[in-house]
Design an enzyme around this catalytic site. Structure first.
Site, PDB file in Angstrom:
ATOM      1  CD  GLU A  89      -1.360   2.145   1.495  1.00 29.96           C
ATOM      2  OE1 GLU A  89      -2.536   2.935   1.036  1.00 29.96           O
ATOM      3  OE2 GLU A  89      -1.033   2.155   2.545  1.00 29.96           O
ATOM      4  CB  CYS A 128      -2.677  -4.671   6.863  1.00 32.53           C
ATOM      5  SG  CYS A 128      -1.991  -2.546   7.018  1.00 32.53           S
ATOM      6  CE  LYS A 179       2.107 -10.755   2.896  1.00 29.03           C
ATOM      7  NZ  LYS A 179       2.622  -8.981   1.855  1.00 29.03           N
ATOM      8  CG  ASN A 185       5.825 -11.797   2.052  1.00 28.22           C
ATOM      9  OD1 ASN A 185       5.035 -11.153   2.616  1.00 28.22           O
ATOM     10  ND2 ASN A 185       6.783 -10.936   0.350  1.00 28.22           N
ATOM     11  CD  GLU A 209      14.396  -8.909   6.073  1.00 24.43           C
ATOM     12  OE1 GLU A 209      15.506  -9.289   5.517  1.00 24.43           O
ATOM     13  OE2 GLU A 209      13.348  -7.332   5.847  1.00 24.43           O
TER      14      GLU A 209
END
Length: 330
Positions: A9, A98, A139, A199, A201
């Site tokens: 975002e 988020c 997610k 998901n 790094e």
């Protein structure tokens, strides 16, 4: 193996999606989240965050785009998912990762990971609201404050009807601080029967190799790593095949930057355009020394006309580099 571009975002908007997917190596990408609160949103909201819906839900380079929703009310999420499907969304993705405080305070994003039963109700409601031809994906992070509910959350998503899930291998409390706990992805993949994407790094091919070894999965979602190095997905695909890959050099990136800046100037209000450019140049500075120098040059710049000159000078210098015409033709 599949590689997705993460829905960051305020960073990976339609302009950034187009630029990065044009480099290659990305199998699909996701819109920034559509924030769902207490009402059915008008089509213009979906058009604003997913302008690709006007072009068959793909970027200009042909990469499929999924529509992401964020919210905590099962009924309202279902109603908006149905509207998105009516507008042609090929996949509905649900954001339970988020970490933003304002989002979490309003019962959206990672805070929902404290309530696996609610996750199940949201996914189930959305799954029931859209045609079976439209997959529902999700997610998640490893938790809000800790990892104690990570496996329960993953089961809730899969049992609710999620066809795939992306696992950001950190809790909300971890934010974006390293490390990412890739071994947790392996634990989650053991308890669900749907594909899991790793998901967090992955900044380099070496990081990808370690992530693959620790997570045990074959699919990956890259966010900041791709913004900082737009050809990373291409390099990972090549490495997986034991092949070499020609890297983008600073000259290539400057040409991309020039086109990106022109798009920002045409589509973004002048008060916001400089920030978007500087945000990307700062990200590039992780891998490119030239980006560090350029960022120092423009970091205080707020005037678009001044930045026009700075970017134009970079582009002109790049095009005068020996071999530019050969690389451009290739």
């Amino acid at each position: 193996m599949r590689i997705a571009l993460a829905p960051m975002e305020g960073v990976v908007d339609a302009r950034m999606r187009q630029m990065i997917t044009a480099v290659g190596g990305i199998d699909w990408c996701v819109t920034e989240f559509v924030r769902v609160t207490d009402r059915l949103l008008p089509p213009k909201v979906f058009h604003a965050l997913a302008p690709e819906l006007a072009s068959g839900w793909t970027t200009a380079s042909g990469t499929p785009v999924r529509l992401q929703l964020l919210g905590g009310d099962p009924t309202c999420m279902a109603e908006n998912a149905a509207r998105a499907a009516e507008l042609g969304a090929p996949v509905i993705d649900l954001n339970f990762g988020c970490p933003a405080k304002i989002v979490n305070r309003n019962r959206g994003g990672a805070v929902l990971l404290d309530d696996p039963a609610l996750l199940h109700r949201i996914v189930s409601a959305v799954r029931a609201s859209v045609p079976m031809r439209v997959p529902v994906t999700a997610k998640m992070r490893l938790g809000y404050a800790d990892t104690s509910r990570a496996l329960d959350c993953a089961r809730a998503l899969a049992d609710g009807g999620a066809a795939e899930m992306v696992v950001h291998a950190r809790t909300r409390a971890d934010g974006y601080n390293p490390p990412a706990y890739w071994h947790w992805i392996a634990r989650i993949a053991e308890v669900v029967s749907v594909p899991v994407y790793a998901n967090g790094e992955v900044w380099s091919v070496a990081d990808w190799r370690r992530c693959r070894a620790e997570s045990g999965v074959d699919n990956f979602m890259l966010g900041r790593g791709l913004v900082a190095r737009p050809d990373l997905a291409r390099h990972i695909h090549a490495a997986a095949k034991g092949q070499a890959c020609m890297p983008l050099d600073w000259t290539d990136l400057v040409v991309m930057m020039g086109a990106y800046w022109q798009t920002l100037r045409a589509q973004v209000p002048e008060r916001h355009a400089p920030g978007r450019l500087k945000q990307w140049v700062f990200a590039l500075s992780r891998h490119y020394p030239e980006a560090q120098a350029f960022f120092l040059e423009i970091r205080r710049g707020r005037d678009c006309v001044q930045l026009d000159s700075a970017v134009a000078a970079q582009v002109a210098a790049a095009k005068n580099q020996p071999g530019f015409a050969v690389r451009a033709a290739a």
